[in-house]
Write a protein that holds these residues in place. Sequence first.
Motif, short mmCIF file in Angstrom:
data_model
loop_
_atom_site.label_atom_id
_atom_site.label_comp_id
_atom_site.label_asym_id
_atom_site.label_seq_id
_atom_site.Cartn_x
_atom_site.Cartn_y
_atom_site.Cartn_z
N LEU A 254 0.97 -1.14 -0.08
CA LEU A 254 -0.07 0.06 0.22
C LEU A 254 0.81 1.25 0.17
O LEU A 254 1.97 1.15 0.60
N SER A 255 0.41 2.36 -0.58
CA SER A 255 1.05 3.60 -0.69
C SER A 255 0.25 4.76 -0.12
O SER A 255 -1.13 4.57 -0.38
N CYS A 256 0.81 5.50 0.67
CA CYS A 256 0.12 6.58 0.89
C CYS A 256 0.84 7.79 0.58
O CYS A 256 2.04 8.04 1.28
N ALA A 257 0.36 8.55 -0.41
CA ALA A 257 1.07 9.85 -1.14
C ALA A 257 0.48 11.07 -0.56
O ALA A 257 -0.71 11.12 -0.30
N ALA A 258 1.35 12.09 -0.02
CA ALA A 258 1.07 13.08 0.38
C ALA A 258 0.95 14.35 -0.77
O ALA A 258 1.85 14.29 -1.53
N SER A 259 0.21 15.31 -0.40
CA SER A 259 0.22 16.37 -1.20
C SER A 259 1.16 17.40 -1.00
O SER A 259 1.36 18.65 -1.84
#
Length: 128
Positions: free
Chosen positions: A20-25
């Motif tokens: 899983l990936s959690c990408a931030a802005s």
Amino acid sequence: QVQLVESGGGLVQAGGSLRLSCAASERTFSSYAVAWFRRAPGKEREFVGFISWSGTYVNYADSVKGRFTISRDYAKNTVYLQMNSLKPEDTAVYYCAATSTRYTDYALYSDYAIYHYWGQGTQVTVSS
């Protein structure tokens, strides 16, 4: 305001793996501690693990210890949850969460209430 977007969920057989990936802005994401939580149908939200803002400290729930690994890529503003040896009981919606608050008591990072920002969640289904 940090926006988090999870991806990588899906259907996998027991014993399989997913990342899983959690990408931030925001680039300031590098100064945030990030946790993963999950919620299975009919169950309470459960802490999975977290990684400190520096990446030097990682902690896991006993239920996933030895099977899951959290890491972060500062250049990509992304935190990963590598899940190996998946079991049907790992089936849940997985959420990443972030906080800029720094605690000296790392046990506090397992409390969902301290997190300011949450992703929308990604479904993980493990078939037997």
